[in-house]
Design a protein around this motif. Structure first.
Motif, PDB file in Angstrom:
ATOM      1  N   TRP A 289       5.640 -50.188  69.714  1.00  0.00           N
ATOM      2  CA  TRP A 289       6.854 -49.729  69.396  1.00  0.00           C
ATOM      3  C   TRP A 289       6.294 -48.533  68.433  1.00  0.00           C
ATOM      4  O   TRP A 289       7.032 -47.330  68.551  1.00  0.00           O
ATOM      5  CB  TRP A 289       7.808 -50.574  68.721  1.00  0.00           C
ATOM      6  CG  TRP A 289       9.043 -49.806  68.136  1.00  0.00           C
ATOM      7  CD1 TRP A 289       9.313 -49.328  66.831  1.00  0.00           C
ATOM      8  CD2 TRP A 289      10.350 -49.700  69.039  1.00  0.00           C
ATOM      9  NE1 TRP A 289      10.588 -49.063  66.893  1.00  0.00           N
ATOM     10  CE2 TRP A 289      11.346 -49.070  68.204  1.00  0.00           C
ATOM     11  CE3 TRP A 289      10.560 -49.691  70.577  1.00  0.00           C
ATOM     12  CZ2 TRP A 289      12.485 -48.321  68.919  1.00  0.00           C
ATOM     13  CZ3 TRP A 289      11.854 -49.311  70.898  1.00  0.00           C
ATOM     14  CH2 TRP A 289      12.628 -48.459  69.983  1.00  0.00           C
TER      15      TRP A 289
ATOM     16  N   ARG B 140      18.512 -47.019  77.708  1.00  0.00           N
ATOM     17  CA  ARG B 140      18.372 -47.667  78.968  1.00  0.00           C
ATOM     18  C   ARG B 140      18.012 -48.958  79.201  1.00  0.00           C
ATOM     19  O   ARG B 140      18.703 -49.503  80.123  1.00  0.00           O
ATOM     20  CB  ARG B 140      16.951 -46.690  79.619  1.00  0.00           C
ATOM     21  CG  ARG B 140      16.713 -46.975  80.925  1.00  0.00           C
ATOM     22  CD  ARG B 140      15.896 -46.113  81.831  1.00  0.00           C
ATOM     23  NE  ARG B 140      15.770 -46.103  83.156  1.00  0.00           N
ATOM     24  CZ  ARG B 140      16.706 -45.762  84.133  1.00  0.00           C
ATOM     25  NH1 ARG B 140      17.690 -44.906  83.792  1.00  0.00           N
ATOM     26  NH2 ARG B 140      16.361 -45.982  85.245  1.00  0.00           N
ATOM     27  N   VAL B 141      17.164 -49.471  78.365  1.00  0.00           N
ATOM     28  CA  VAL B 141      16.808 -50.917  78.458  1.00  0.00           C
ATOM     29  C   VAL B 141      17.686 -51.757  77.793  1.00  0.00           C
ATOM     30  O   VAL B 141      18.213 -52.849  78.241  1.00  0.00           O
ATOM     31  CB  VAL B 141      15.168 -51.107  78.094  1.00  0.00           C
ATOM     32  CG1 VAL B 141      14.938 -52.676  78.329  1.00  0.00           C
ATOM     33  CG2 VAL B 141      14.500 -49.994  78.904  1.00  0.00           C
ATOM     34  N   ARG B 142      18.039 -51.339  76.567  1.00  0.00           N
ATOM     35  CA  ARG B 142      19.120 -52.282  75.663  1.00  0.00           C
ATOM     36  C   ARG B 142      20.133 -51.475  75.207  1.00  0.00           C
ATOM     37  O   ARG B 142      20.315 -51.142  74.095  1.00  0.00           O
ATOM     38  CB  ARG B 142      18.231 -52.788  74.566  1.00  0.00           C
ATOM     39  CG  ARG B 142      16.929 -53.358  74.749  1.00  0.00           C
ATOM     40  CD  ARG B 142      16.335 -54.155  73.648  1.00  0.00           C
ATOM     41  NE  ARG B 142      15.067 -55.053  73.975  1.00  0.00           N
ATOM     42  CZ  ARG B 142      14.579 -55.722  73.114  1.00  0.00           C
ATOM     43  NH1 ARG B 142      14.927 -55.800  72.019  1.00  0.00           N
ATOM     44  NH2 ARG B 142      13.506 -56.361  73.443  1.00  0.00           N
TER      45      ARG B 142
ATOM     46  N   THR C 136       9.583 -57.472  75.960  1.00  0.00           N
ATOM     47  CA  THR C 136       9.660 -58.906  76.229  1.00  0.00           C
ATOM     48  C   THR C 136       8.604 -59.532  76.950  1.00  0.00           C
ATOM     49  O   THR C 136       8.369 -60.895  77.210  1.00  0.00           O
ATOM     50  CB  THR C 136      10.914 -59.311  77.123  1.00  0.00           C
ATOM     51  OG1 THR C 136      10.566 -58.851  78.516  1.00  0.00           O
ATOM     52  CG2 THR C 136      12.292 -58.730  76.419  1.00  0.00           C
TER      53      THR C 136
ATOM     54  N   TYR D  92      14.536 -45.823  75.341  1.00  0.00           N
ATOM     55  CA  TYR D  92      14.060 -47.064  75.465  1.00  0.00           C
ATOM     56  C   TYR D  92      15.385 -47.823  75.259  1.00  0.00           C
ATOM     57  O   TYR D  92      16.066 -48.869  75.744  1.00  0.00           O
ATOM     58  CB  TYR D  92      13.099 -47.868  74.906  1.00  0.00           C
ATOM     59  CG  TYR D  92      13.149 -49.206  74.792  1.00  0.00           C
ATOM     60  CD1 TYR D  92      12.785 -50.067  75.754  1.00  0.00           C
ATOM     61  CD2 TYR D  92      13.453 -49.909  73.677  1.00  0.00           C
ATOM     62  CE1 TYR D  92      12.331 -51.393  75.820  1.00  0.00           C
ATOM     63  CE2 TYR D  92      13.577 -51.204  73.729  1.00  0.00           C
ATOM     64  CZ  TYR D  92      12.880 -51.971  74.619  1.00  0.00           C
ATOM     65  OH  TYR D  92      12.866 -53.348  74.733  1.00  0.00           O
TER      66      TYR D  92
ATOM     67  N   GLU E 185      11.772 -44.560  84.735  1.00  0.00           N
ATOM     68  CA  GLU E 185      11.678 -46.195  84.409  1.00  0.00           C
ATOM     69  C   GLU E 185      10.777 -46.372  83.176  1.00  0.00           C
ATOM     70  O   GLU E 185       9.893 -45.361  82.877  1.00  0.00           O
ATOM     71  CB  GLU E 185      10.769 -46.598  85.615  1.00  0.00           C
ATOM     72  CG  GLU E 185      11.719 -46.585  86.868  1.00  0.00           C
ATOM     73  CD  GLU E 185      12.611 -47.734  86.938  1.00  0.00           C
ATOM     74  OE1 GLU E 185      12.795 -48.825  86.074  1.00  0.00           O
ATOM     75  OE2 GLU E 185      13.527 -47.524  87.879  1.00  0.00           O
TER      76      GLU E 185
ATOM     77  N   GLN F 115      12.364 -51.920  86.419  1.00  0.00           N
ATOM     78  CA  GLN F 115      11.153 -52.665  85.626  1.00  0.00           C
ATOM     79  C   GLN F 115      11.889 -53.673  84.658  1.00  0.00           C
ATOM     80  O   GLN F 115      13.063 -53.421  84.143  1.00  0.00           O
ATOM     81  CB  GLN F 115      10.542 -51.565  84.764  1.00  0.00           C
ATOM     82  CG  GLN F 115       9.750 -50.648  85.414  1.00  0.00           C
ATOM     83  CD  GLN F 115       8.417 -51.269  86.051  1.00  0.00           C
ATOM     84  OE1 GLN F 115       7.575 -51.989  85.108  1.00  0.00           O
ATOM     85  NE2 GLN F 115       8.257 -51.165  87.274  1.00  0.00           N
ATOM     86  N   VAL F 116      11.026 -54.461  84.320  1.00  0.00           N
ATOM     87  CA  VAL F 116      11.658 -55.576  83.411  1.00  0.00           C
ATOM     88  C   VAL F 116      11.498 -55.043  81.899  1.00  0.00           C
ATOM     89  O   VAL F 116      10.460 -54.517  81.799  1.00  0.00           O
ATOM     90  CB  VAL F 116      10.646 -57.035  83.599  1.00  0.00           C
ATOM     91  CG1 VAL F 116      10.849 -57.756  82.292  1.00  0.00           C
ATOM     92  CG2 VAL F 116      10.999 -57.541  84.888  1.00  0.00           C
ATOM     93  N   ASP F 117      12.160 -55.472  81.030  1.00  0.00           N
ATOM     94  CA  ASP F 117      12.056 -55.125  79.531  1.00  0.00           C
ATOM     95  C   ASP F 117      10.466 -55.242  79.196  1.00  0.00           C
ATOM     96  O   ASP F 117      10.131 -56.450  79.100  1.00  0.00           O
ATOM     97  CB  ASP F 117      13.092 -55.669  78.726  1.00  0.00           C
ATOM     98  CG  ASP F 117      12.960 -55.467  77.342  1.00  0.00           C
ATOM     99  OD1 ASP F 117      11.979 -54.501  76.963  1.00  0.00           O
ATOM    100  OD2 ASP F 117      13.864 -55.704  76.361  1.00  0.00           O
TER     101      ASP F 117
END
Length: 339
Positions: free
Chosen positions: A296, A310-312, A285, A307, A254, A280-282
């Motif tokens: 970052w 997995r997230v984007r 954001t 990231y 996560e 988990q939420v991004d």
């Protein structure tokens, strides 16, 4: 015949197009490389911050975590139950908040310790260590930022407790003696029962071990996106001010918001690997653009890649396809120009 002649007379055009595309690719790759390797300058941390967050000294017993009070436990459960009833109405399903509350208590939460039925957006451990560091440092700017964090919770009780404690502690001497035993006890209880930072999740808990920011879709639904964004943004600002260099961290696959020295693992109370965990939420954001940029820059390249995929994943794959098309187009143009 004219067509062949025109093709032979324009190799320079292909070379120009190919060189332009190749230059664009090089610039894009250079920017990516620079972004992946550039790090924000390290912040010199106060000794009290190093002790509390890096060396991880124990939190003083007088401010150590206690159990949630029964009213807070009921309040959080009732809020979740009310949202459950509201969520079913568009589908023509009607129920009572009492029934939803019983389902939450007896079926969904029955396999967990009561202490972990509610979760913190900003980790309880982080908040307590921040409070201890501020009281020891007597830094007005840091105390003001902590006040902003408490204000984002919407908890008037905690805000009043902090104002009173800080006015007494900043005078000098030992902070515990300055605030007094009763004042420290009241502040501890207010931190235990902080409202506005707590939410209840139906699914298996993935609360990090008291350090990282924990935001799932349930938090956005129960507390509201503007409230959660305000809490996280001010929390990350507090991390910056403490010199902790907030960054992305990875806990059991996560991606969360953490900081220097933060670590965590999912609690094992009632944990069942066969059940799904909350996603988990991004995390990027949840903060402002400036805060996201600094987070970052503090994040190691390996975690940036994690990231991205997995997230984007869609944006990352699209960017890779675009780079491939540009590279292929540039190579083809050069090849044709050299024929």
């Amino acid at each position: 015949m004219p067509d062949d002649q025109d093709a032979q007379e324009n190799p320079g055009l292909y070379l120009l197009i190919g060189a332009t595309l190749l230059l664009m690719l090089i610039v894009a790759l250079f920017n990516i490389h620079r972004r992946f390797t550039r790090r924000a300058p390290s912040v010199v941390r106060d000794n009290h911050v190093d002790r509390m967050f890096i060396a991880r000294d124990d939190i003083p017993h007088s401010l150590r975590r206690g159990p949630f009070s029964a009213p807070v436990r009921r309040e959080v459960n009732e809020i979740a139950a009310r949202h459950q009833v509201d969520a079913l109405r568009p589908y023509g399903l009607h129920g009572t908040t009492a029934n939803a509350h019983n389902i939450l208590e007896n079926e969904i939460l029955s396999n967990r310790r009561p202490e972990f039925q509610v979760r913190h957006v900003l980790a309880d451990n982080f908040l307590r260590r921040s409070v201890v560091a501020a009281l020891r440092m007597r830094d007005d700017g840091l105390a003001a930022t902590i006040r902003e964090v408490f204000e984002s919770f919407g908890s008037a009780q905690l805000l009043n407790m902090w104002d009173t404690a800080w006015a007494q502690a900043r005078v000098g001497g030992n902070w515990f003696h300055a605030i007094g035993r009763n004042g420290v006890r009241d502040l501890r209880r207010a931190l235990n029962d902080v409202r506005g930072d707590l939410y209840l999740s139906e699914h298996q808990s993935n609360v990090a071990a008291g350090t990282n920011v924990d935001v799932t879709p349930d938090a956005l639904a129960l507390l509201g996106e503007p409230t959660v964004n305000r809490i996280v943004d001010r929390g990350v600002r507090l991390m910056h001010q403490l010199g902790l260099e907030p960054r992305l961290v990875q806990v059991q696959n996560e991606i969360m918001l953490g900081y220097s020295g933060s670590a965590g693992a999912f609690y094992q109370f009632g944990f069942d690997h066969r059940r799904t965990r909350d996603m988990q939420v991004d995390p990027l954001t949840l903060v402002s653009e400036d805060e996201a940029r600094q987070v970052w820059e503090n994040t190691p390249p390996r975690l940036r890649l994690a990231y991205a995929f997995r997230v984007r994943p869609l944006q990352t794959i699209a960017a890779l396809i675009l780079l491939f098309v540009l590279a292929a187009g540039a190579g083809l143009s050069i090849f044709r120009g050299l024929r």
